[in-house]
Motif scaffolding. Structure first.
Motif, short mmCIF file in Angstrom:
data_model
loop_
_atom_site.label_atom_id
_atom_site.label_comp_id
_atom_site.label_asym_id
_atom_site.label_seq_id
_atom_site.Cartn_x
_atom_site.Cartn_y
_atom_site.Cartn_z
N ARG A 195 0.81 -1.23 0.00
CA ARG A 195 0.00 0.00 0.00
C ARG A 195 0.84 1.27 0.00
NH1 ARG A 195 -4.78 -0.15 4.15
NH2 ARG A 195 -5.51 -1.66 2.60
N PRO A 196 1.95 1.36 0.76
CA PRO A 196 2.75 2.60 0.71
C PRO A 196 3.32 2.91 -0.67
CG PRO A 196 3.32 1.32 2.66
CD PRO A 196 2.44 0.44 1.80
N HIS A 197 3.40 1.91 -1.53
CA HIS A 197 3.94 2.11 -2.88
C HIS A 197 2.82 2.05 -3.93
CE1 HIS A 197 7.84 1.57 -1.00
NE2 HIS A 197 7.43 0.41 -0.51
N SER A 198 1.58 2.28 -3.49
CA SER A 198 0.43 2.09 -4.37
C SER A 198 0.47 3.00 -5.59
CB SER A 198 -0.88 2.30 -3.59
OG SER A 198 -0.89 3.60 -3.00
N ARG A 199 0.99 4.22 -5.44
CA ARG A 199 1.02 5.13 -6.58
C ARG A 199 1.88 4.57 -7.71
NH1 ARG A 199 2.42 11.37 -5.59
NH2 ARG A 199 0.41 11.12 -4.53
N PHE A 213 2.59 1.40 -8.17
CA PHE A 213 1.91 0.23 -8.72
C PHE A 213 0.82 0.65 -9.72
CE2 PHE A 213 3.42 -2.10 -4.84
CZ PHE A 213 4.11 -3.09 -5.52
N VAL A 214 0.07 1.70 -9.39
CA VAL A 214 -1.00 2.18 -10.28
C VAL A 214 -0.41 2.71 -11.58
CG1 VAL A 214 -2.79 3.92 -10.57
CG2 VAL A 214 -2.63 2.64 -8.43
N LEU A 215 0.65 3.51 -11.46
CA LEU A 215 1.27 4.06 -12.68
C LEU A 215 1.87 2.95 -13.54
CD1 LEU A 215 3.08 7.24 -11.26
CD2 LEU A 215 1.05 7.15 -12.74
N GLY A 216 2.51 1.97 -12.89
CA GLY A 216 3.06 0.85 -13.65
C GLY A 216 1.98 0.06 -14.35
N GLY A 217 0.88 -0.19 -13.63
CA GLY A 217 -0.23 -0.92 -14.25
C GLY A 217 -0.85 -0.13 -15.39
N ALA A 218 -0.94 1.20 -15.22
CA ALA A 218 -1.51 2.03 -16.29
C ALA A 218 -0.64 1.96 -17.55
CB ALA A 218 -1.64 3.47 -15.81
N GLY A 219 0.68 2.00 -17.35
CA GLY A 219 1.58 1.91 -18.51
C GLY A 219 1.40 0.59 -19.24
N MET A 220 1.31 -0.50 -18.48
CA MET A 220 1.11 -1.81 -19.12
C MET A 220 -0.24 -1.88 -19.81
SD MET A 220 2.72 -4.46 -16.36
CE MET A 220 4.48 -4.45 -15.99
N GLY A 221 -1.25 -1.29 -19.15
CA GLY A 221 -2.57 -1.33 -19.76
C GLY A 221 -2.66 -0.56 -21.06
N LEU A 222 -2.09 0.65 -21.05
CA LEU A 222 -2.13 1.48 -22.26
C LEU A 222 -1.33 0.85 -23.39
CD1 LEU A 222 -1.75 5.03 -20.67
CD2 LEU A 222 -3.80 4.04 -21.72
N ILE A 232 8.50 1.18 -13.68
CA ILE A 232 7.85 1.76 -12.49
C ILE A 232 7.33 0.67 -11.56
CG2 ILE A 232 5.92 3.19 -11.71
CD1 ILE A 232 6.19 4.75 -14.34
N SER A 233 6.67 -0.34 -12.13
CA SER A 233 6.12 -1.42 -11.30
C SER A 233 7.25 -2.25 -10.68
CB SER A 233 5.20 -2.31 -12.13
OG SER A 233 5.91 -2.92 -13.20
N GLY A 234 8.35 -2.43 -11.41
CA GLY A 234 9.48 -3.18 -10.87
C GLY A 234 10.08 -2.48 -9.66
N THR A 253 7.79 -3.06 -6.78
CA THR A 253 7.85 -4.44 -6.30
C THR A 253 9.07 -4.68 -5.43
OG1 THR A 253 6.67 -5.28 -8.25
CG2 THR A 253 8.02 -6.85 -7.02
N TYR A 254 10.23 -4.24 -5.88
CA TYR A 254 11.44 -4.52 -5.13
C TYR A 254 11.55 -3.68 -3.87
CZ TYR A 254 13.14 -7.84 -8.49
OH TYR A 254 13.26 -8.97 -9.27
N ARG A 255 10.97 -2.50 -3.87
CA ARG A 255 10.92 -1.72 -2.62
C ARG A 255 10.00 -2.42 -1.61
NH1 ARG A 255 10.85 4.76 -4.20
NH2 ARG A 255 12.88 4.76 -5.25
N THR A 256 8.92 -2.97 -2.09
CA THR A 256 8.01 -3.69 -1.20
C THR A 256 8.70 -4.91 -0.61
OG1 THR A 256 6.07 -2.96 -2.46
CG2 THR A 256 5.80 -4.90 -1.07
N LEU A 257 9.37 -5.68 -1.45
CA LEU A 257 10.06 -6.88 -0.98
C LEU A 257 11.18 -6.53 -0.02
CD1 LEU A 257 10.21 -8.93 -4.28
CD2 LEU A 257 8.72 -9.31 -2.32
#
Length: 627
Positions: free
Chosen positions: A23-27, A29-38, A106-108, A111-115
């Motif tokens: 959750r602290p890195h949600s922004r 994650f959202v931007l990374g997902g948006a890039g993949m989606g677009l 961005i998503s990577g 992910t690695y900050r979360t881990l």
């Protein structure tokens, strides 16, 4: 780990970790997902362009037109249309690549900050557990949690983003197919329903198998670590074959557990592959009938180029669904099994953060009092120590001696609060140590064990281990006090000499003196030597003893010893037997008392003819009274 310790948080350990750490890195994650989606939108354009070009340029059966593209922008000549198509293909591929790269980057990072946060917090929780926690576990199993289980969360994170890309690809592909021919698109949409049923069947059966795999890999790691760490013993006892057999057995268990997962995955993979193949054949057959016009009037017409495009989209539709179900579901079940083990470490009560122990210990004189102290390990029927009552005055050297198993080391563990007494109180300068934080308590204590652990690094780093920003002069001063400076300066690189793993490049006496220097460096108010001369020769013992004597006036010292010569000059010697204090006094007083201490002394100086009958009876009964 036991089942009782892998109880999920609110029944959802993986969700708990995601909410707490992602959750602290949600922004991001959202931007990374948006890039993949677009990226999926330009990724579907090439198939449309190929279909249009086939009909308009090569077969010349349809007019060249594209959705959302003004007809005025499309060249009329065939050559111009080819160039126009190539240009759009290049733009589409470039846009897909850029958006996909940005999304992955961005998503990577997220992910690695979360881990990183999960691993650091898990380690922090692990080292904060009480000593009894480690008594029941193997190092390899705990390493498996920090490495393998956290690594499985990474795999799940990677698979989740691939799953998101697959899902968006499915949605975009279906939208394009619906624009091309909505009736065939509806026919194709029946496939996910069947896949959902197959996936449910797979998930129910694979979860317990993954639990077994996670437990078994911990056992394998533990056994491998034992064999490698104990390689000297293995070779000395020519036990290579036995160790090989043991590794073979645990590896076979892991192989069988893992193969059970793979067999189930293969069955699921084959089923979904057959389903996808049948769907592709069905769509081609239905589309071919529409192209040939051999269908009812209410069915919309379809050109050959559009059918080709539709088949491209169909592949982009059901192949990701199949991968989504298999890859994401598989990584989810694996991560779920790992998250149970991680949460078991994180959610267990941390000894450093429990109760009302918020007080800070203030030490003025370092007077130490044990008042009617008793302790029994969990599950033990009898107390390890009982009615322990003695005082160490400020600056005193107090020796604790006795037969093996008398409870000597337990007394020290209670001082450090590795365990808390079952009864009684331990005080420093009148303060009950149970009322202060463990961190505060241990900052005033120094410890040297009978088998000191040196960290991989230099002599300097080991001496300065507990002191941040220690300068060289302080390190040298501590080494001189410990009697280590002379041999350190004789080493090839002096204080910058690497000690090897666990200090393996140094002798036992050298390791002991570096450990004493490390304890001195901390300037403790109470110094504990737990059989610090048990593994050294007489000359080294005398050197260590001289170091201890030199320190005697600077802090209160507790010395556990099986070599009575180590504590002969102690201000007070406590004699333990069967968990109780049997005798106390100076060396001369105890020898004159002619009790247990006197018999132990006679054994060590070789006066066995003068041993008491009671002592001889204990020896004849097989009791290990000396080592």
């Amino acid at each position: 780990m036991t089942d009782s310790e892998t109880t999920p948080v609110d029944g959802d350990p993986l969700g708990h970790l995601i909410r707490r750490y992602a959750r602290p890195h949600s922004r991001r994650f959202v931007l990374g997902g948006a890039g993949m989606g677009l990226s999926q939108i330009p990724g579907r354009v090439p198939a449309l362009l190929v279909g249009v070009a086939l009909d308009a340029i090569f077969l010349e059966r349809e007019r060249y037109s594209l959705p959302l593209v003004p007809q005025s922008l499309i060249p009329e000549e065939q050559a111009g249309q080819v160039v126009f198509t190539i240009t759009l293909l290049a733009v589409a591929f470039a846009a897909e690549a850029v958006l996909s790269w940005l999304g992955g980057r961005i998503s990577g990072t997220a992910t690695y900050r979360t881990l990183h946060d999960v691993r650091v917090d898990t380690f922090d929780a692990l080292v904060g557990h009480e000593m009894g926690y480690f008594d029941d576990r193997q190092t390899g199993d705990l390493m498996s949690v920090l490495n393998n289980d956290v690594g499985n969360l990474r795999k799940f994170g990677d698979a989740s983003f691939r799953g998101l890309r697959f899902l968006l690809q499915v949605v975009v592909s279906f939208a394009f197919m619906a624009l091309l021919h909505w009736q065939l698109a509806i026919l194709l949409a029946l496939m996910p329903l069947v896949l959902a049923g197959l996936s449910y069947w797979y998930a129910v059966r694979v979860e317990p198998r993954y639990d077994a795999v996670r437990e078994t890999i911990g056992t394998v790691n533990s056994r491998l670590e034992d064999s490698i760490d104990g390689i000297t013993t293995v070779k000395a006892f020519t036990s290579e074959d036995d160790e090989r057999d043991a590794i073979r057995d645990v590896s076979a268990r892991y192989r069988d557990d893992k193969w059970a997962v793979i067999r189930l995955r293969l069955a699921y993979n084959l089923s979904t592959w057959l389903l996808a193949s049948l769907v592709f054949i069905g769509v081609f057959a239905a589309g071919a009938l529409v192209v040939m016009g051999d269908v009812p009037a209410f069915v919309e017409p379809l050109s050959a180029g559009t059918l080709v495009t539709f088949l491209f989209y169909g592949k982009s539709f059901y192949a990701p669904i199949r991968q989504l179900m298999l890859e994401v579901l598989d990584s989810y079940e694996n991560a779920l099994a790992s998250s149970k083990r991680i949460v078991a470490v994180l959610e267990r009560t941390n000894e450093l953060d429990t109760g009302d122990e918020d007080g800070e210990l203030s030490v003025r004189e370092a007077r130490l009092d044990y008042e009617d102290v008793a302790f029994a390990y969990d599950g033990a029927e009898e107390a390890t120590v009982e009615d322990v009552d003695f005082t160490a005055d400020p600056g005193d050297l107090v020796g604790i001696v006795g037969p093996t198993g008398a409870g000597k080391s337990t007394i020290v563990k209670l001082l450090f609060r590795f365990y808390d007494p079952s009864d009684g109180t331990v005080r420093i300068d009148g303060t009950d140590i149970a009322t202060v934080s463990r961190r505060s308590l241990r900052r005033h204590l120094g410890y040297v064990s009978q088998d000191p652990f040196l960290f991989y690094g230099t002599v300097r780093e080991n001496v300065a281990y507990a002191v941040a920003d220690a300068d060289h002069e302080d390190v040298v001063a501590a080494a001189k006090q410990a009697g280590a400076h002379e041999f350190v300066t004789d080493l090839a690189e002096g204080y910058d000499t690497h000690v090897g793993e666990r200090g393996g490049r140094l002798s036992g006496g050298q390791r002991q003196r570096i450990a004493i220097a490390r304890a001195i460096m901390r300037e403790p108010d109470v110094l504990v030597l737990d059989e610090a001369t048990s593994h050294v020769d007489n000359e080294t013992e005398r050197q260590i003893q001289a170091s201890v004597d030199a320190l005697g006036a600077e802090q209160t010292t507790i010395a556990i010893a099986h070599r009575l010569s180590t504590v002969r000059d102690a201000d007070q010697i406590i004699v333990l037997d069967d968990g109780r204090i049997r005798e106390a006094g100076t060396h001369d007083e105890l020898v004159a008392e002619d009790g247990l201490y006197a018999d132990l002394w006679r054994v060590q100086v070789g006066e066995t003819d003068a041993l008491s009958d009671s002592f001889l009876d204990r020896v004849s009964e097989g009791e290990e009274v000396v080592r």
